[in-house]
Motif scaffolding. Structure first.
Motif, mmCIF file in Angstrom:
data_model
loop_
_atom_site.group_PDB
_atom_site.id
_atom_site.type_symbol
_atom_site.label_atom_id
_atom_site.label_comp_id
_atom_site.label_asym_id
_atom_site.label_seq_id
_atom_site.Cartn_x
_atom_site.Cartn_y
_atom_site.Cartn_z
ATOM 1 N N MET A 1 54.307 24.123 -6.374
ATOM 2 C CA MET A 1 53.383 23.406 -7.228
ATOM 3 C C MET A 1 52.391 24.385 -7.874
ATOM 4 O O MET A 1 52.057 24.216 -9.037
ATOM 5 N N ARG A 2 51.949 25.361 -7.076
ATOM 6 C CA ARG A 2 51.004 26.341 -7.617
ATOM 7 C C ARG A 2 51.637 27.138 -8.751
ATOM 8 O O ARG A 2 50.966 27.450 -9.734
ATOM 9 N N LYS A 3 52.937 27.487 -8.614
ATOM 10 C CA LYS A 3 53.620 28.275 -9.643
ATOM 11 C C LYS A 3 53.641 27.559 -10.983
ATOM 12 O O LYS A 3 53.676 28.204 -12.024
ATOM 13 N N THR A 4 53.629 26.236 -10.966
ATOM 14 C CA THR A 4 53.703 25.481 -12.213
ATOM 15 C C THR A 4 52.332 25.184 -12.805
ATOM 16 O O THR A 4 52.241 24.551 -13.843
ATOM 17 N N GLY A 5 51.275 25.624 -12.119
ATOM 18 C CA GLY A 5 49.932 25.443 -12.656
ATOM 19 C C GLY A 5 49.217 24.193 -12.196
ATOM 20 O O GLY A 5 48.171 23.831 -12.755
ATOM 21 N N ILE A 6 49.760 23.508 -11.188
ATOM 22 C CA ILE A 6 49.060 22.336 -10.645
ATOM 23 C C ILE A 6 47.740 22.820 -10.051
ATOM 24 O O ILE A 6 47.719 23.795 -9.299
ATOM 25 N N PRO A 7 46.624 22.188 -10.361
ATOM 26 C CA PRO A 7 45.320 22.645 -9.871
ATOM 27 C C PRO A 7 45.262 22.705 -8.333
ATOM 28 O O PRO A 7 45.861 21.869 -7.648
ATOM 29 N N SER A 48 57.236 11.759 -2.113
ATOM 30 C CA SER A 48 58.282 12.669 -1.658
ATOM 31 C C SER A 48 59.203 13.071 -2.812
ATOM 32 O O SER A 48 59.614 14.227 -2.911
ATOM 33 N N ALA A 49 59.540 12.133 -3.678
ATOM 34 C CA ALA A 49 60.396 12.451 -4.829
ATOM 35 C C ALA A 49 59.715 13.470 -5.743
ATOM 36 O O ALA A 49 60.356 14.399 -6.236
ATOM 37 N N PHE A 54 59.212 19.693 -7.408
ATOM 38 C CA PHE A 54 58.607 21.020 -7.361
ATOM 39 C C PHE A 54 59.368 21.946 -6.413
ATOM 40 O O PHE A 54 59.578 23.117 -6.704
ATOM 41 N N TYR A 55 59.771 21.418 -5.263
ATOM 42 C CA TYR A 55 60.461 22.204 -4.251
ATOM 43 C C TYR A 55 61.771 22.775 -4.790
ATOM 44 O O TYR A 55 62.112 23.927 -4.549
#
Length: 125
Positions: A1-7, A48-49, A54-55
């Motif tokens: 999630m962090r890699k995609t820029g999620i705060p 979960s979906a 992201f996973y």
């Protein structure tokens, strides 16, 4: 999630949500003691979906994005499909093997994410 820029406030919240979880098993006249759930997502939870999106994001990028190269990767929750087209079985097989074995390919992703592929469910069509 962090890699995609999620705060960070969202990624930290999601991490906290998945930590310190316990459960019990209950069936017939049996009920287990509480035990820890160190990994995994909640069955049936709508989040979960989203977590799986992201996973699995990196393994879904192993195919060459150029549509003329005949490679495709698809995923839904914990099911991944790698597809390749070629003028022969051998050409398609070489493309699939490359998607699996190249640095950063599907096998690297599998090792890094503790997610073994079930090779008995693998088919070349």
């Amino acid at each position: 999630m962090r890699k995609t820029g999620i705060p960070p406030e969202y990624t930290k919240w999601y991490g906290r949500r998945l930590s310190n979880r316990t459960t019990t098993l209950s069936f017939d006249d049996y009920k287990s003691t509480h035990f820890n759930i160190p990994i995994g997502l909640d069955q049936g939870c709508p989040l979960s979906a989203i977590g799986f999106l992201f996973y699995n994001a990196d393994v879904l990028c192993v195919a060459n994005p150029d549509p003329h190269q005949g490679e495709l990767s698809l995923g839904f929750i914990d099911d991944i499909a790698l597809a390749a087209s070629g003028k022969s079985y051998e050409e398609a097989n070489v493309k699939l093997a490359a998607m699996m074995e190249k640095p950063g390919g599907a096998l690297d992703w599998s090792r890094n994410h503790n997610a073994d592929f079930e090779l008995d469910k693998t088919a070349l069509l």
